[in-house]
Design a protein around this motif. Structure first.
Motif, PDB file in Angstrom:
ATOM      1  N   ARG A  42      45.486  -5.420  -6.005  1.00 52.42           N
ATOM      2  CA  ARG A  42      46.525  -5.294  -4.976  1.00 52.42           C
ATOM      3  C   ARG A  42      47.601  -4.321  -5.431  1.00 52.42           C
ATOM      4  NH1 ARG A  42      47.900 -10.988  -2.142  1.00 52.42           N
ATOM      5  NH2 ARG A  42      45.922 -11.159  -1.047  1.00 52.42           N
ATOM      6  N   THR A  89      51.538  -2.479  -3.943  1.00 54.59           N
ATOM      7  CA  THR A  89      52.599  -2.531  -2.947  1.00 54.59           C
ATOM      8  C   THR A  89      52.456  -1.356  -1.991  1.00 54.59           C
ATOM      9  OG1 THR A  89      54.120  -1.214  -4.265  1.00 54.59           O
ATOM     10  CG2 THR A  89      54.158  -3.603  -4.625  1.00 54.59           C
ATOM     11  N   ARG A  90      53.194  -1.414  -0.896  1.00 58.56           N
ATOM     12  CA  ARG A  90      53.141  -0.321   0.075  1.00 58.56           C
ATOM     13  C   ARG A  90      53.625   0.987  -0.538  1.00 58.56           C
ATOM     14  NH1 ARG A  90      55.775  -3.787   4.925  1.00 58.56           N
ATOM     15  NH2 ARG A  90      53.908  -4.936   5.481  1.00 58.56           N
ATOM     16  N   GLN A  91      54.634   0.863  -1.349  1.00 62.84           N
ATOM     17  CA  GLN A  91      55.169   2.057  -2.003  1.00 62.84           C
ATOM     18  C   GLN A  91      54.118   2.676  -2.926  1.00 62.84           C
ATOM     19  OE1 GLN A  91      58.615   1.372  -4.389  1.00 62.84           O
ATOM     20  NE2 GLN A  91      59.116   3.555  -4.560  1.00 62.84           N
ATOM     21  N   GLN A  92      53.409   1.853  -3.686  1.00 63.68           N
ATOM     22  CA  GLN A  92      52.367   2.370  -4.574  1.00 63.68           C
ATOM     23  C   GLN A  92      51.247   3.007  -3.751  1.00 63.68           C
ATOM     24  OE1 GLN A  92      51.419  -1.263  -6.582  1.00 63.68           O
ATOM     25  NE2 GLN A  92      52.715  -0.794  -8.370  1.00 63.68           N
ATOM     26  N   TYR A  93      50.897   2.371  -2.629  1.00 62.87           N
ATOM     27  CA  TYR A  93      49.841   2.917  -1.773  1.00 62.87           C
ATOM     28  C   TYR A  93      50.255   4.276  -1.222  1.00 62.87           C
ATOM     29  CZ  TYR A  93      46.639   3.432   2.135  1.00 62.87           C
ATOM     30  OH  TYR A  93      45.715   3.920   3.017  1.00 62.87           O
ATOM     31  N   ARG A  94      51.500   4.410  -0.764  1.00 64.38           N
ATOM     32  CA  ARG A  94      51.977   5.689  -0.233  1.00 64.38           C
ATOM     33  C   ARG A  94      51.974   6.771  -1.311  1.00 64.38           C
ATOM     34  NH1 ARG A  94      56.659   2.605   2.456  1.00 64.38           N
ATOM     35  NH2 ARG A  94      55.703   1.922   4.395  1.00 64.38           N
ATOM     36  N   GLN A  95      52.393   6.394  -2.510  1.00 64.14           N
ATOM     37  CA  GLN A  95      52.398   7.366  -3.610  1.00 64.14           C
ATOM     38  C   GLN A  95      50.977   7.801  -3.935  1.00 64.14           C
ATOM     39  OE1 GLN A  95      54.454   5.312  -6.725  1.00 64.14           O
ATOM     40  NE2 GLN A  95      56.504   5.870  -5.961  1.00 64.14           N
ATOM     41  N   GLN A  96      50.060   6.857  -3.910  1.00 66.12           N
ATOM     42  CA  GLN A  96      48.659   7.199  -4.187  1.00 66.12           C
ATOM     43  C   GLN A  96      48.115   8.133  -3.107  1.00 66.12           C
ATOM     44  OE1 GLN A  96      45.997   3.879  -4.178  1.00 66.12           O
ATOM     45  NE2 GLN A  96      44.279   5.054  -4.948  1.00 66.12           N
ATOM     46  N   ARG A  97      48.452   7.859  -1.832  1.00 61.91           N
ATOM     47  CA  ARG A  97      47.986   8.706  -0.738  1.00 61.91           C
ATOM     48  C   ARG A  97      48.549  10.127  -0.862  1.00 61.91           C
ATOM     49  NH1 ARG A  97      44.452   8.257   3.322  1.00 61.91           N
ATOM     50  NH2 ARG A  97      45.973   9.138   4.704  1.00 61.91           N
TER      51      ARG A  97
END
Length: 78
Positions: free
Chosen positions: A6, A8-16
């Motif tokens: 899992r 966080t949304r912030q980590q997901y955005r950074q990954q994208r």
């Protein structure tokens, strides 16, 4: 195990942002097709509207002519 995957949304955005920044430069083919279809539909709708307006104008002109003919017949016959 699921907790480790899992993010966080912030980590997901950074990954994208790091994975696919160049994909934003390429125009979306589906969006392009949708835009073309919308423009094509608008043009067809405009052409149909003009055609219908022309037919209605001729129908109105014909009715006005017929009314004038009827009044002339009624008033000029003894």
């Amino acid at each position: 195990m699921a907790d480790q995957d899992r993010m966080t949304r912030q980590q997901y955005r950074q990954q994208r942002e790091t994975v696919a920044p160049e994909e934003d430069d390429v125009p979306d083919a589906a969006a392009s097709r949708r835009a073309y279809a919308a423009e094509n539909n608008r043009a067809l709708e405009e052409a149909k509207t003009k055609r219908l307006a022309r037919k209605l104008n001729w129908a109105i002109a014909g009715l006005v002519f017929a009314i004038i003919v009827v009044f002339l017949i009624l008033f000029l016959t003894p």
